[in-house]
Design a protein around this motif. Structure first.
Motif, PDB file in Angstrom:
ATOM      1  N   ALA A 182       0.888  -1.287   0.096  1.00  9.70           N
ATOM      2  CA  ALA A 182      -0.066   0.033  -0.038  1.00  9.70           C
ATOM      3  C   ALA A 182       1.040   1.146   0.105  1.00  9.70           C
ATOM      4  O   ALA A 182       1.865   1.045   0.389  1.00  9.70           O
ATOM      5  CB  ALA A 182      -0.915  -0.089   1.286  1.00  9.70           C
ATOM      6  N   ASN A 183       0.260   2.318  -0.749  1.00  9.69           N
ATOM      7  CA  ASN A 183       0.854   3.622  -0.344  1.00  9.69           C
ATOM      8  C   ASN A 183       2.336   3.598  -1.102  1.00  9.69           C
ATOM      9  O   ASN A 183       3.060   4.590  -0.910  1.00  9.69           O
ATOM     10  CB  ASN A 183       0.998   4.110   0.825  1.00  9.69           C
ATOM     11  N   GLY A 184       2.476   3.075  -2.313  1.00 10.28           N
ATOM     12  CA  GLY A 184       3.770   3.115  -2.974  1.00 10.28           C
ATOM     13  C   GLY A 184       5.154   2.578  -2.299  1.00 10.28           C
ATOM     14  O   GLY A 184       6.112   2.670  -2.631  1.00 10.28           O
ATOM     15  N   VAL A 185       4.783   1.727  -1.106  1.00  5.86           N
ATOM     16  CA  VAL A 185       6.009   1.188  -0.361  1.00  5.86           C
ATOM     17  C   VAL A 185       6.913   0.163  -1.141  1.00  5.86           C
ATOM     18  O   VAL A 185       8.248   0.145  -0.985  1.00  5.86           O
ATOM     19  CB  VAL A 185       5.708   0.508   0.981  1.00  5.86           C
ATOM     20  N   GLY A 186       6.099  -0.301  -2.115  1.00  2.00           N
ATOM     21  CA  GLY A 186       7.182  -1.136  -3.053  1.00  2.00           C
ATOM     22  C   GLY A 186       8.160  -0.581  -3.984  1.00  2.00           C
ATOM     23  O   GLY A 186       8.913  -1.357  -4.455  1.00  2.00           O
ATOM     24  N   LYS A 187       8.208   0.584  -3.986  1.00  2.41           N
ATOM     25  CA  LYS A 187       9.040   1.501  -4.772  1.00  2.41           C
ATOM     26  C   LYS A 187      10.490   1.216  -4.094  1.00  2.41           C
ATOM     27  O   LYS A 187      11.612   1.523  -4.787  1.00  2.41           O
ATOM     28  CB  LYS A 187       8.628   2.828  -5.048  1.00  2.41           C
ATOM     29  N   SER A 188      10.620   0.923  -2.661  1.00  2.00           N
ATOM     30  CA  SER A 188      11.708   0.957  -2.211  1.00  2.00           C
ATOM     31  C   SER A 188      11.965  -0.433  -1.151  1.00  2.00           C
ATOM     32  O   SER A 188      11.022  -0.395  -0.273  1.00  2.00           O
ATOM     33  CB  SER A 188      12.131   2.014  -1.374  1.00  2.00           C
ATOM     34  N   MET A 189      12.818  -1.548  -1.387  1.00  2.54           N
ATOM     35  CA  MET A 189      12.783  -2.464  -0.451  1.00  2.54           C
ATOM     36  C   MET A 189      12.944  -1.895   0.994  1.00  2.54           C
ATOM     37  O   MET A 189      12.407  -2.580   1.818  1.00  2.54           O
ATOM     38  CB  MET A 189      14.054  -3.617  -0.641  1.00  2.54           C
TER      39      MET A 189
END
Length: 219
Positions: free
Chosen positions: A106-113
């Motif tokens: 959620a909320n774009g957290v997948g853009k950074s490990m």
């Protein structure tokens, strides 16, 4: 005294993990970069074991290999599961995978490990986190249960984890671990609870094998 114990554990974990970060895997990759490691351990006070599990699963879900996990990665995953299952990857199925992505990243957290790991560890501090997470994981169950019969067969589970690079033998190990009552199928509760434990257990448990055999020593 309690605070001293906490910081002693954190410092010891940091030293161990800094050492491990200098070691290469069999594929030539290093463990979590040292700077990332210091940041996560000191800011979240988690364990190296949990961090290793989270780093592993993040990389498994990064199908494009760009260091991020996006909805496109989940759509690719779902498409591969459908192909292995011999079914059409319909719009309805795609929407299920998109919902699962939204629940886990959620909320774009997948853009950074780093940011994703921090978010998982922070979420893990919530009271009754296993129960809450198990409820969220029902969205993942809907993706695995491709024939919609309310349970997951061994074949369905193998098809679910194979696109992540898991061998059939390791998938069977995972399946048998999750199948708590030994009836040869996975119920919604069995799968969702085991998945929750994978993410939030800070010490070594059998649930580390949820996404195939997990060998901490070889990472």
């Amino acid at each position: 005294k309690g605070r001293l114990v906490v910081w002693t554990i954190a410092y010891s974990s940091l030293i161990i993990f800094l050492y491990c970060s200098t070691k290469q895997t069999s594929t030539g990759h290093y463990w979590i970069p040292t700077i990332l490691l210091i940041s996560i351990i000191t800011s979240t006070m988690t364990t190296p074991y949990q961090l290793a599990k989270l780093e592993r699963v993040f990389k498994m879900k990064d199908h494009t290999g760009d260091g991020k996990v996006t909805v496109e990665d989940f759509i690719q995953w779902g498409g591969k599961v459908a192909m292995l299952s011999g079914i059409e990857f319909t719009k309805e199925l795609q929407e299920r995978w998109e919902k699962a992505f939204a629940a886990f990243f959620a909320n774009g957290v997948g853009k950074s490990m780093e940011e994703w790991i921090k978010s998982v560890v922070e979420f893990g501090k919530m009271e009754n986190v296993l129960e809450i997470s198990a409820g969220v994981n029902l969205l993942l169950f809907d993706c695995v249960d491709v024939d919609h019969d309310g349970s997951v067969s061994l074949k369905e589970y193998v098809n679910f984890v194979k696109p992540l690079g898991v061998t059939e033998d390791d998938a069977k190990l995972s399946f048998n671990m999750i199948d708590a009552d030994g009836d040869g199928t996975l119920s919604k509760e069995e799968l969702s609870v085991a998945c929750a434990h994978y993410y939030f257990d800070t010490d070594e448990t059998k649930y580390a094998h949820f996404y195939g055999k997990f060998d901490h020593a070889t990472l």
